[in-house]
Scaffold this motif. Sequence first.
Motif, PDB file in Angstrom:
ATOM      1  N   PRO A 263       0.831  -1.215   0.000  1.00 23.93           N
ATOM      2  CA  PRO A 263       0.000   0.000   0.000  1.00 23.93           C
ATOM      3  C   PRO A 263       0.861   1.260   0.000  1.00 23.93           C
TER       4      PRO A 263
ATOM      5  N   ASP B 228      -0.193   4.052   1.385  1.00 33.16           N
ATOM      6  CA  ASP B 228      -0.506   4.760   2.628  1.00 33.16           C
ATOM      7  C   ASP B 228      -0.255   3.847   3.826  1.00 33.16           C
TER       8      ASP B 228
ATOM      9  N   LYS C 263      -1.613   3.982   6.671  1.00 28.15           N
ATOM     10  CA  LYS C 263      -2.889   3.627   7.316  1.00 28.15           C
ATOM     11  C   LYS C 263      -3.525   2.425   6.638  1.00 28.15           C
ATOM     12  N   ASP C 264      -3.402   2.355   5.309  1.00 30.84           N
ATOM     13  CA  ASP C 264      -3.945   1.193   4.595  1.00 30.84           C
ATOM     14  C   ASP C 264      -3.167  -0.073   4.952  1.00 30.84           C
TER      15      ASP C 264
ATOM     16  N   ALA D  91      -4.331  -1.171   8.292  1.00 33.01           N
ATOM     17  CA  ALA D  91      -5.673  -1.757   8.222  1.00 33.01           C
ATOM     18  C   ALA D  91      -5.618  -3.182   7.664  1.00 33.01           C
ATOM     19  N   ILE D  92      -4.746  -3.422   6.680  1.00 35.39           N
ATOM     20  CA  ILE D  92      -4.598  -4.773   6.114  1.00 35.39           C
ATOM     21  C   ILE D  92      -4.017  -5.720   7.159  1.00 35.39           C
TER      22      ILE D  92
ATOM     23  N   LEU E  40      -9.029  -4.480   6.209  1.00 34.24           N
ATOM     24  CA  LEU E  40      -9.003  -4.176   4.781  1.00 34.24           C
ATOM     25  C   LEU E  40      -8.367  -5.353   4.058  1.00 34.24           C
TER      26      LEU E  40
ATOM     27  N   ASP F 162      -9.430  -4.903  -1.934  1.00 37.29           N
ATOM     28  CA  ASP F 162     -10.236  -3.695  -1.715  1.00 37.29           C
ATOM     29  C   ASP F 162      -9.480  -2.429  -2.097  1.00 37.29           C
ATOM     30  N   LEU F 163      -8.169  -2.537  -2.238  1.00 36.62           N
ATOM     31  CA  LEU F 163      -7.347  -1.358  -2.462  1.00 36.62           C
ATOM     32  C   LEU F 163      -7.280  -1.042  -3.959  1.00 36.62           C
TER      33      LEU F 163
ATOM     34  N   LYS G 271      -3.872   3.425  -5.112  1.00 34.96           N
ATOM     35  CA  LYS G 271      -3.400   3.380  -3.732  1.00 34.96           C
ATOM     36  C   LYS G 271      -2.338   2.297  -3.519  1.00 34.96           C
ATOM     37  N   ARG G 272      -1.850   1.744  -4.615  1.00 37.75           N
ATOM     38  CA  ARG G 272      -0.837   0.690  -4.531  1.00 37.75           C
ATOM     39  C   ARG G 272       0.518   1.230  -4.978  1.00 37.75           C
TER      40      ARG G 272
END
Length: 667
Positions: free
Chosen positions: A296, A298, A300-301, A304-305, A310, A314-315, A319-320
């Motif tokens: 990710p 971010d 935060k992402d 979350a993973i 997440l 879903d990303l 956002k990758r």
Amino acid sequence: MKLDSRIPEGPLEKKWQNHKANIRLVNPANKRNIDVIIIGTGLAGSSAAASLAEMGYNVKAFCFQDSPRRAHSIAAQGGINAAKNYQNDGDSVYRLFYDTIKGGDYRSREANVYRLAEVSANIIDQAVAQGVPFAREYGGNLDNRSFGGVQVSRTFYAKGQTGQQLLLGAYSALSRQISKGKVKLYNRHEMLDVVTVDGKARGIIAKNLVTGKVERFGAHAVVIASGGYGNVFYLSTNAMGSNGSAAWKAHKRGAAFSNPCFTQIHPTCIPVSGSHQSKLTLMSESLRNDGRIWVPKDLKDAEAIREGRLKATDLPEEKRDYYLERRYPSFGNLVPRDVASRAAKERCDEGFGVNKTGEAVYLDFAAAIERYGKTEANIQGIDNPTKEQVKELGTKVVEAKYGNLFAMYEKIVDDNPYQTPMMIYPAVHYTMGGLWVDYNLMTNVPGLFALGEANFSDHGANRLGASALMQGLADGYFVIPYTIGDYLSEEIRTGAIDTNHEAFATAEAEVNETIDKLLNKTTKKHSVDHYHRALGKIMWDKCGMARNAQGLQEAIKDISALRAEFWESVNVPGSKNEMNPELDKAMRVADFMELGELMCQDALTREESCGGHFREEFQTEEGEALRRDEEFAFVSSWQYTGNPSEAELIKEDLIFENVELKTRSYK
């Protein structure tokens, strides 16, 4: 002591041809009176044993497994390189030579590497003649795919089972010689020492692993083809039985050990799942042909993973971070293994890891499935295919290319990689260091040879993918059959080797003394695995993907202390006159304890970064390896003196006459 590499005179492209034309020979009648011992029956050992026996020598082949078919060569997945230019994409012997020199970060001998590239094409012909089922194109020609560190397709493959199929080919040739009586196979036997008489290798001491009996075997030459020492780290992609003992015993008998700190970390392995684990599983580098590696963008992402809030799917694309494609646009996901491994570590160290431990990145096949699906739809004449049709068609293509690898991943991780990206992380895989050998593949001990991963000769500081199988078979089929004769031509009047010689008795007594020392202890604290795991943690933390002077100095002290405790209080149950796997393991770990210390000493001495050896003090502003060619363009070879960290360093300068020394760039 000075090491003589015995590189032939003349232009690079003529050296091997001229050497073969002028090498000393043994006539067929004399070959029948000469014995050769071969340790290991993987690709290098089996091919060498079969070839030498076919030529007329009497071969004694040793493997500690119950069958040569269980050699770790069987685990190789992705392919074998050869400069045949089947794809008409500009490949050549010189390009394979150059890619290998560059991939090894300019720390290998030009002459050896050029010979490897030169004989590579012969290996494919040999394997096809043996019935190895290489993948084929629509027109019937052998297919090729790309591997890391190159811009051509030169890798021949049999799905993800290339090592297995090549080993079966070599095993069939070996079996033929066993049936003829030219090879005597000693399975369930492990070499525990090399015997030298008047400075020459004259045999071995081996243990029958079923009965526990220690036995003597004589020969006019001994060939070590026992693989690498990656299991010094405890967790690696090697089979759990793989060990460095044969090479280490040879080292303690006078054979120089070269570049021990050059360890390869493979970028595409299934991540560690917990402290209960005893080995790691490799996912073939061939997957990087079609899989895209990302984390990710971010933090935060990523968090979350890791917490399960997440999913990777879903990303959205924006956002990758496809960090290899971003950092190395020319090579992208096909940068060499050391570069890809460090990049993954850097992302995970910065907090972008995607599994619970934070030590994993994604290897995603969604784009490949879509690309292949659209192509297949065109082939089948399907206009405007639905997303479901594209996915179904693309999945079938990917399954045909990599199906067994995907099945293996799903079985281990319990996740479907066709639907969810694989998770991967670097792990110890291959060791470029090994016994020093000259151009004839002979160590500095006359009559003692080393082939394949057991020697140091071809890969420098980093091995390119699909080159291990190439080197093992090149050494066994096309190099040692010529070069061993150069030495054995002087042995035709020697006669049978007498195993009653005092040197055999002394070596056998020393082996039995070591066995007794391990078994007869008043204090028995911890198991062999306890000490092996402790050693592996020191090695991975302080001599793994990144090293620094302070950590290496600490590691040397820690290993020395751990080794003292091991010999004081390791718990080895059972007795010596029986099948005792814990005793066998203890003897291998005892050798790892010494080898690990030498690896750290070598890494401490080499004050530069190159290939798989990354010293944190020596890196560019962009975090890439910083070589110091004026000071360190040499092979570091070590002579045993009794204490690994006090070994004598012998330098073999590397002379580059055909390639320009320059900073590696894959951008």
